[in-house]
Design a protein around this motif. Structure first.
Motif, short mmCIF file in Angstrom:
data_model
loop_
_atom_site.label_atom_id
_atom_site.label_comp_id
_atom_site.label_asym_id
_atom_site.label_seq_id
_atom_site.Cartn_x
_atom_site.Cartn_y
_atom_site.Cartn_z
N UNK A 39 -5.85 -31.78 7.84
CA UNK A 39 -6.65 -31.43 6.44
C UNK A 39 -6.81 -30.01 6.54
N UNK A 40 -6.22 -29.34 5.71
CA UNK A 40 -6.39 -27.93 5.64
C UNK A 40 -5.85 -27.07 4.45
N UNK A 41 -6.04 -25.84 4.29
CA UNK A 41 -5.74 -25.21 3.47
C UNK A 41 -4.85 -23.77 3.86
N UNK A 42 -3.75 -23.76 3.07
CA UNK A 42 -2.91 -22.49 3.30
C UNK A 42 -2.51 -21.78 2.14
N UNK A 147 -13.02 -23.30 10.52
CA UNK A 147 -13.41 -22.83 8.98
C UNK A 147 -12.97 -21.48 8.62
N UNK A 148 -13.01 -20.59 9.82
CA UNK A 148 -12.66 -19.24 9.31
C UNK A 148 -11.35 -19.07 8.85
N UNK A 149 -10.94 -18.17 8.37
CA UNK A 149 -9.63 -17.71 7.72
C UNK A 149 -8.89 -17.16 9.14
N UNK A 150 -7.43 -17.64 9.19
CA UNK A 150 -6.28 -16.91 10.22
C UNK A 150 -5.47 -16.65 9.47
N UNK A 151 -5.15 -15.27 9.28
CA UNK A 151 -4.35 -14.58 8.74
C UNK A 151 -3.09 -14.54 9.81
N UNK A 157 6.28 -12.14 4.78
CA UNK A 157 5.44 -13.40 4.51
C UNK A 157 4.02 -13.45 5.22
N UNK A 158 2.85 -13.63 4.38
CA UNK A 158 1.57 -13.42 4.89
C UNK A 158 1.10 -14.91 4.63
N UNK A 159 0.59 -15.64 5.84
CA UNK A 159 0.12 -16.93 5.62
C UNK A 159 -1.51 -16.75 5.99
N UNK A 160 -2.36 -17.37 5.09
CA UNK A 160 -3.79 -17.46 5.32
C UNK A 160 -4.14 -18.97 5.62
N UNK A 161 -4.71 -19.38 6.86
CA UNK A 161 -5.09 -20.76 7.04
C UNK A 161 -6.47 -20.63 7.05
N UNK A 162 -7.34 -21.54 6.47
CA UNK A 162 -8.78 -21.84 6.52
C UNK A 162 -9.13 -23.25 6.39
N UNK A 163 -10.15 -23.53 6.84
CA UNK A 163 -10.84 -24.99 6.71
C UNK A 163 -9.95 -26.04 7.29
N UNK A 164 -9.39 -25.67 8.60
CA UNK A 164 -8.48 -26.41 9.36
C UNK A 164 -9.11 -27.36 10.16
N UNK A 165 -8.26 -28.75 10.00
CA UNK A 165 -8.74 -29.58 10.81
C UNK A 165 -7.21 -30.33 11.32
N UNK A 166 -7.00 -30.26 12.58
CA UNK A 166 -5.78 -30.69 12.98
C UNK A 166 -5.86 -31.65 14.24
N UNK A 167 -5.04 -32.74 14.34
CA UNK A 167 -5.19 -33.55 15.61
C UNK A 167 -3.72 -34.04 15.77
N UNK A 168 -3.33 -33.72 16.90
CA UNK A 168 -2.07 -34.22 17.37
C UNK A 168 -2.22 -35.42 18.70
N UNK A 169 -1.34 -35.97 19.00
CA UNK A 169 -1.52 -36.92 20.08
C UNK A 169 -2.71 -37.72 20.10
N UNK A 170 -2.93 -38.36 18.67
CA UNK A 170 -3.92 -39.33 18.50
C UNK A 170 -4.02 -40.41 19.51
N UNK A 171 -5.03 -40.84 19.90
CA UNK A 171 -5.03 -42.09 21.10
C UNK A 171 -5.74 -43.23 20.18
N UNK A 172 -4.84 -44.34 20.53
CA UNK A 172 -5.11 -45.58 19.91
C UNK A 172 -5.26 -45.72 18.56
#
Length: 441
Positions: A39-42, A147-151, A157-172
């Motif tokens: 769940x993120x913004x790019x 929540x902070x921006x990551x440029x 190309x310039x990508x700006x990520x913010x409000x990021x929620x990432x989960x890999x290898x979810x258990x169960x």
């Protein structure tokens, strides 16, 4: 003009352009259990060739509607692939080691043959850029939160990520309620937090030396046959750091394309020229509106593009249904590397009627009538002090005889002076001036 700019900046997905929405996806494994969540913004800024020694820059966002075909989940490696539009994709590769995981690479692919996004492109190739963000040491069974921006910059190309929620290898098959917070979001006791400030001044010493920019008139309409839903007039000057030097540039209205979108609770104004692209996002809470986000790209004559973004602002505040006005020069510090200077500013991003500005909330320096109570109050306080001083000259002998009765009128005079000052301060804080009359663009 609006239709042309809209085509340039609109990602042909059947959705209107957003700057403030989130893209949320879930990926299941072969057992139909959740294994990847995002769940993120790019925001993307892409510069591409349109002729010999000529280029254009477009800005667009990762849309809400994406597909996850091509995403994979394994025990030690996973890939989240989000496809959108005509041949565009954004892929994140994760690896796990022991009790933590990390993001190895982000690969962004874009199709220059998509004329709705890249008009007049001299190439029809699909280009790819790879970046490595600092997303590491995320605990297994936690999600990465930032929540902070990551440029992230790579080639053109310039990508700006913010409000990021990432989960890999979810258990169960269940997303974790525990997060691993990025360092940028953690409070610091040694470094003062970055704040957005806006000041209204009359030619501060740091003001750029370029001529005052031309005032432009900009408006957004839902379609060709509709009246404006967002209106703005202002002159805009940008100061930015390039290495150790501070440069300035003006936005030229007659060389600027206008785009954007109007929604119930947020509106966007997008201005694009050969050298400047600026995206202003306004929000409202039902009572007041404010400018809450800015994305700015400057393309200097030499050197790499300068990109600045701030998504946590609260300036140009006025009641919904009114407009905000400040004719005096305003200085808006977007980041520590980029500053905006506005002149003859007036904006109304919501509830525009008949293509006319509504009543305006004026910034304090425009309202010269506040000088009257200041002058009167200062004169009255000064008069009281003069009377007190004159009175003090007489009772010096009394003081020598230890007669302290003269302190009573002194205390009364000082108290009255402070009372007048407090009344003035309360008056200035509470005062809200509105300007009558309407203006159309």
């Amino acid at each position: 003009m609006f239709r042309c700019a809209f085509l340039i900046l609109f990602l042909a997905l059947g959705n209107e352009l957003h700057l403030s929405h989130a893209t949320e996806v879930s990926v299941n494994n072969t057992e139909n259990k959740l294994c990847l969540y995002a769940n993120l913004m790019v925001n993307f800024s892409v510069t591409y060739e349109v002729g010999v020694n000529k280029s254009e820059t477009v800005i667009f966002v990762l849309p809400e509607n994406v597909t996850t075909e091509g995403s994979t989940c394994d025990n030690t490696t996973s890939t989240l692939k989000l496809s959108f539009g005509d041949g565009h994709s954004w892929a994140v590769k994760f690896t796990k080691e022991n009790k933590t995981y990390q993001v190895d690479t982000i690969v962004f692919s874009y199709n220059l043959n998509d004329t709705s996004v890249f008009p007049n492109s001299t190439s029809n190739e699909t280009m790819s850029v790879t970046v490595k963000p600092i997303i590491a040491n995320v605990g297994v069974d936690t999600y990465y939160s930032c929540k902070s921006k990551d440029v992230l910059k790579a080639e053109s190309v310039i990508q700006t990520l913010y409000d990021v929620a990432l989960q890999a290898f979810v258990i169960n098959g269940s997303k974790s309620d525990t997060d691993t917070v990025c360092s940028a979001d953690m409070p610091s006791t040694t470094v003062a937090p970055t704040t957005t400030t806006v000041t209204t001044t009359a030619a501060p010493t740091s003001t750029p030396t370029l001529p005052t920019p031309t005032t432009g008139k900009y408006s957004i309409a839902p379609d060709v046959n509709s009246t404006a839903c967002l209106m703005a007039t202002f002159g805009l000057q940008i100061g930015y750091k390039q290495g150790d030097k501070v440069e300035t540039i003006n936005l030229v209205p007659n060389m600027t394309k206008v785009g954007g979108a109007c929604r119930a609770n947020s509106s966007d104004l997008i201005l694009t020229s050969d050298t400047i692209t600026i995206m202003l996002t306004f929000s409202n809470d039902g009572k007041k509106f404010r400018l809450h986000a800015l994305n700015v790209t400057v393309k200097p004559a030499t050197g790499a593009p300068v990109v600045a973004a701030n998504t946590n602002m609260s300036v140009w505040v006025a009641a919904v249904g009114s407009s905000y006005m400040c004719n005096k020069e305003q200085t808006l510090n977007v980041t520590d590397t980029l500053t905006l200077y506005t002149f003859e500013l007036r904006v109304q991003p919501f509830e525009v009627n008949k293509g006319e500005f509504a009543l305006a909330h004026q910034c304090s320096l425009d309202d010269t009538s506040i000088l009257i109570p200041i002058i009167v109050g200062a004169a009255l306080a000064g008069l009281i002090l003069i009377v007190v001083i004159a009175y003090m000259i007489g009772p010096v002998e009394c003081f020598m005889d230890s007669d302290l009765s003269f302190l009573v009128p002194i205390a009364v005079g000082v108290a009255l002076s402070f009372l007048i000052i407090l009344v003035l301060i309360s008056y200035l804080i509470g005062r809200r001036k509105s300007r009558t009359g309407y203006q159309s663009v």
